[in-house]
Design a protein around this motif. Structure first.
Motif, PDB file in Angstrom:
ATOM      1  N   UNK A 288      -0.219   4.211  16.244  1.00 30.70           N
ATOM      2  CA  UNK A 288       0.262   4.864  14.723  1.00 30.70           C
ATOM      3  C   UNK A 288      -0.608   4.080  13.618  1.00 30.70           C
ATOM      4  N   UNK A 289      -1.033   4.777  12.351  1.00 32.62           N
ATOM      5  CA  UNK A 289      -1.811   4.109  11.592  1.00 32.62           C
ATOM      6  C   UNK A 289      -1.344   4.733  10.289  1.00 32.62           C
ATOM      7  N   UNK A 290      -1.244   3.699   9.226  1.00 28.21           N
ATOM      8  CA  UNK A 290      -0.695   4.092   8.016  1.00 28.21           C
ATOM      9  C   UNK A 290      -1.836   3.293   7.039  1.00 28.21           C
ATOM     10  N   UNK A 291      -2.309   3.592   6.031  1.00 25.37           N
ATOM     11  CA  UNK A 291      -3.260   3.057   5.004  1.00 25.37           C
ATOM     12  C   UNK A 291      -2.220   3.023   3.712  1.00 25.37           C
ATOM     13  N   UNK A 292      -2.706   1.726   3.085  1.00 18.70           N
ATOM     14  CA  UNK A 292      -1.998   1.604   1.530  1.00 18.70           C
ATOM     15  C   UNK A 292      -2.805   0.448   0.856  1.00 18.70           C
ATOM     16  N   UNK A 293      -2.464   0.465  -0.346  1.00 15.64           N
ATOM     17  CA  UNK A 293      -2.837  -0.656  -1.271  1.00 15.64           C
ATOM     18  C   UNK A 293      -1.841  -0.753  -2.276  1.00 15.64           C
ATOM     19  N   UNK A 294      -2.079  -2.110  -2.870  1.00 16.15           N
ATOM     20  CA  UNK A 294      -1.003  -2.556  -3.933  1.00 16.15           C
ATOM     21  C   UNK A 294      -1.927  -2.468  -5.145  1.00 16.15           C
ATOM     22  N   UNK A 295      -1.464  -1.626  -6.110  1.00 13.24           N
ATOM     23  CA  UNK A 295      -2.518  -1.529  -7.420  1.00 13.24           C
ATOM     24  C   UNK A 295      -1.887  -2.621  -8.434  1.00 13.24           C
ATOM     25  N   UNK A 296      -2.731  -3.286  -8.990  1.00  8.56           N
ATOM     26  CA  UNK A 296      -2.250  -4.414 -10.041  1.00  8.56           C
ATOM     27  C   UNK A 296      -1.253  -3.667 -11.148  1.00  8.56           C
ATOM     28  N   UNK A 297      -1.630  -2.417 -11.490  1.00  3.69           N
ATOM     29  CA  UNK A 297      -0.975  -1.804 -12.423  1.00  3.69           C
ATOM     30  C   UNK A 297       0.176  -0.925 -12.069  1.00  3.69           C
ATOM     31  N   UNK A 298      -0.295  -0.013 -10.806  1.00  6.80           N
ATOM     32  CA  UNK A 298       1.146   0.808 -10.649  1.00  6.80           C
ATOM     33  C   UNK A 298       1.670   0.738  -9.376  1.00  6.80           C
ATOM     34  N   UNK A 299       1.405  -0.474  -8.717  1.00  7.77           N
ATOM     35  CA  UNK A 299       2.290  -0.948  -7.666  1.00  7.77           C
ATOM     36  C   UNK A 299       1.779  -0.190  -6.239  1.00  7.77           C
ATOM     37  N   UNK A 300       2.696  -0.462  -5.266  1.00  2.00           N
ATOM     38  CA  UNK A 300       2.313  -0.014  -3.837  1.00  2.00           C
ATOM     39  C   UNK A 300       2.133   1.730  -3.869  1.00  2.00           C
ATOM     40  N   UNK A 301       0.782   1.988  -3.217  1.00  2.00           N
ATOM     41  CA  UNK A 301       0.745   3.450  -2.633  1.00  2.00           C
ATOM     42  C   UNK A 301       0.292   3.420  -1.444  1.00  2.00           C
ATOM     43  N   UNK A 302       1.043   4.439  -0.654  1.00  2.00           N
ATOM     44  CA  UNK A 302       0.841   4.574   0.730  1.00  2.00           C
ATOM     45  C   UNK A 302       0.072   5.982   1.067  1.00  2.00           C
ATOM     46  N   UNK A 303      -0.730   5.867   2.060  1.00  2.00           N
ATOM     47  CA  UNK A 303      -1.435   7.124   2.478  1.00  2.00           C
ATOM     48  C   UNK A 303      -1.305   7.212   4.070  1.00  2.00           C
ATOM     49  N   UNK A 304      -0.276   8.260   4.342  1.00  2.00           N
ATOM     50  CA  UNK A 304       0.379   8.034   5.650  1.00  2.00           C
ATOM     51  C   UNK A 304      -0.310   9.269   6.558  1.00  2.00           C
ATOM     52  N   UNK A 305       0.373   9.650   7.628  1.00  2.00           N
ATOM     53  CA  UNK A 305      -0.421  10.528   8.385  1.00  2.00           C
ATOM     54  C   UNK A 305      -0.726  11.793   7.919  1.00  2.00           C
ATOM     55  N   UNK A 306       0.292  12.200   6.815  1.00  2.00           N
ATOM     56  CA  UNK A 306      -0.125  13.555   6.067  1.00  2.00           C
ATOM     57  C   UNK A 306      -1.439  13.435   5.333  1.00  2.00           C
ATOM     58  N   UNK A 307      -1.782  12.177   4.644  1.00  2.00           N
ATOM     59  CA  UNK A 307      -3.009  11.860   4.140  1.00  2.00           C
ATOM     60  C   UNK A 307      -4.083  11.898   5.005  1.00  2.00           C
TER      61      UNK A 307
END
Ligand code: G16
Length: 542
Positions: A288-307
């Motif tokens: 399984x694989x999930x992508x994400x990043x933590x934005x200095x302004x808006x916080x955590x953002x996830x790119x999951x299987x649907x993305x």
């Protein structure tokens, strides 16, 4: 009693099942506390041998893993010759064989299966097997080996592998030397194939910036380190591997990995997330694989299987259009009830591609994806792949291009179809696929995230006394049992805007899962809580 039966009986006595337990071949095989698994695994070994004999000696795979489950668990599942999950009818044979009361009834059912399925027990058979890094895997592999020895089946022990590597090796074994050869029959062959296809798919594009990969302290860590050696000096791919400690088994999947990120909707606390850095997480067996990043302004953002699914579908359909193959190939997407409603809308309305729904479990999605020439399937939890039909692959390789742009599209599609593991969801292969697409589009994760807005959602795990009272219908979107539960859920959903919720029993854990989405975060959380209460009420609180 004939000699062969004596051997099976004697070996079975060394691997008894624990009395008082009912075992079920679930979403991904048998999965439970490893203390209960020795006898189960032995019997799975026997069944795998029967399956190989039934299929004229083609190799069958057995994988010992409990993937995202805690370290104390383990599991065992059977892989069919082309690397797909075990045919469904055989799941019930597996369940029956594993639940036989004693060695004698086991032998009796073994013979019954052989005679009803017209299996010649003297014919040749082969089983290839592997395991993840859990310490219990070693003794369970011995149980498989003993079953194979006792039933006179050739066994190949590949030792420690990711789950998708075992699927790859099963297919390679069965296609070796044929026009359908899937690759060299070795772990090295897997790395070589992935490395060549990655470079071929990039077609000179540059991967932008560093990628941090969290391996959940599972088998993906050492295997990713190994793979990266095959890229050295050939392409610039800056990867930082983290949570790759497999020497302390107790930290497997602990506060890390794809399941943690997806369910908690936050980055693993360790190592401390670096703001803005492109990061992804594998699960414990790297499927399984999930992508994400933590934005200095808006916080955590996830790119999951649907993305990942919509990214792949959009990239491939653009290439198919550029290659002028739009009329020749049917592209479709397969999702489950867990797919975010916004992703389904994006795929059907923006990408104008059909979406099919199946119950949870890659075995169901894989099957449905095979109905398309290009079938994109991902579960929201990050498990999935893209399947290309033999016709599609032929067209990519043999169609005469009418322009340099068409040639570019055809060559990219051909390399891309080699890069994507055709047997099962594969975190490493899927990660390379995402990196190639981002490089071609010159996109950051933020660009990718802007394609559509997810509906806020929440996934909750509810422990109940008896999860098996929960039965579903309509691709798991509704409960048929216990009576009354679905009505209560429906009443609850009505109170929220753009809301949807469902409950189902997990097939890999002793719990129920509740999913809820709604127009706002507060509503999604509130709805999930309410439906979880309904589930606790009907299932009996633990
Ligand atoms: C397995 C299956 C997946 C499924 C997941 C959770 O994944 O292969 O298809 O989504 O279990 O299933 P359930 O909700 O029934 O527990 P993995 O990565 O754990 O092998």
């Amino acid at each position: 009693m004939i000699m062969a039966d004596q051997k099976i009986l004697a070996a079975s006595k060394q691997h008894p099942t624990k009395p008082g337990h009912v075992f079920k071949y679930g979403t991904a095989g048998f999965r439970m506390n490893s203390d209960l698994l020795d006898g189960v695994t032995f019997r799975v070994g026997l069944l795998a041998g029967l399956r190989s004999r039934k299929l004229n000696g083609q190799a069958i795979g057995v994988m010992i893993t409990a993937s995202h489950n805690p370290p104390a668990d383990n599991g065992v599942k059977i892989v069919d010759p082309m690397g797909e999950m075990l045919e469904q009818e055989w799941e019930s044979y597996a369940t029956k064989l594993v639940n036989c009361d004693d060695d004698e009834s086991l032998l009796e059912y073994y013979h019954k299966l052989a005679s009803t399925l017209k299996i010649d027990l003297s014919s040749s058979a082969k089983v290839v097997y592997g395991r993840d890094t859990r310490p219990s895997g070693h003794t369970l592999a011995i149980a498989v080996a003993d079953a194979l020895k006792a039933s006179d089946v050739e066994g190949v022990d590949y030792k420690i592998l990711t789950t998708p590597q075992l699927h790859y090796l099963t297919r390679c074994t069965n296609t070796e030397g044929t026009p359908l050869s899937y690759g060299k029959v070795s772990e090295v062959g897997y790395y070589e194939k992935m490395a060549a296809a990655f470079i071929g798919s990039l077609r000179g594009r540059k991967v932008n910036g560093q990628l941090v990969v969290d391996c959940a302290n599972g088998v993906g860590g050492p295997k990713l380190h190994e793979f990266l050696k095959y890229l050295k000096g050939k392409v610039n791919f800056d990867v930082k591997v983290v949570n790759d400690d497999v020497l302390r088994p107790e930290i497997l999947n602990l506060d890390s990995g794809a399941d943690f990120v997806k369910t908690k909707q936050r980055a693993p606390p360790s190592p401390k997330p670096e703001p803005g850095v492109r990061t992804c997480s594998y699960d414990g067996d790297a499927d399984r694989l999930i992508y994400y990043w933590t934005d200095p302004d808006t916080g955590f953002f996830m790119l999951d299987g649907d993305r990942i699914s919509s990214l792949a579908a959009s990239f491939i359909s653009d290439l198919v259009r550029a290659a002028d193959l739009e009329k020749d190939l049917r592209i479709g997407v397969v999702q489950t009830a867990y797919a975010n409603g916004a992703s389904t809308q994006y795929i059907t309305q923006h990408l104008r591609l059909p979406v099919v729904f199946t119950p949870t479990g890659v075995k169901h999605l894989h099957h449905a994806a095979n109905d398309f020439d290009v079938g994109v399937y991902f579960e929201a939890n990050g498990h999935g792949t893209v399947l290309f039909s033999a016709d599609a692959i032929q067209l990519f390789k043999n169609k005469a291009p009418q322009s340099p742009a068409q040639k570019e599209a055809l060559d990219t599609l051909a390399a891309f179809s080699d890069l994507i593991n055709q047997t099962v969801g594969d975190a490493l292969s899927d990660m390379l696929m995402v990196e190639v697409i981002l490089a071609h589009k010159v996109w950051s994760l933020r660009d990718w995230a802007q394609t559509y807005n997810d509906l806020p959602n929440r996934l909750v795990r509810v422990e109940v006394q008896d999860k098996d009272v929960f039965l579903t219908t309509d691709a798991e979107r509704k409960l048929s049992h216990p009576h009354g539960a679905q009505d209560e859920i429906d009443q609850c959903v009505k109170k929220y805007t753009n809301a949807r919720s469902f409950a189902r029993a997990s097939g890999t854990e002793n719990a129920c899962r509740v999913y809820a989405e709604a127009a706002t975060r507060v509503e999604a959380d509130e709805l999930a809580k309410q439906v979880a209460l309904i589930v606790s009420h009907y299932g009996g609180t633990n």
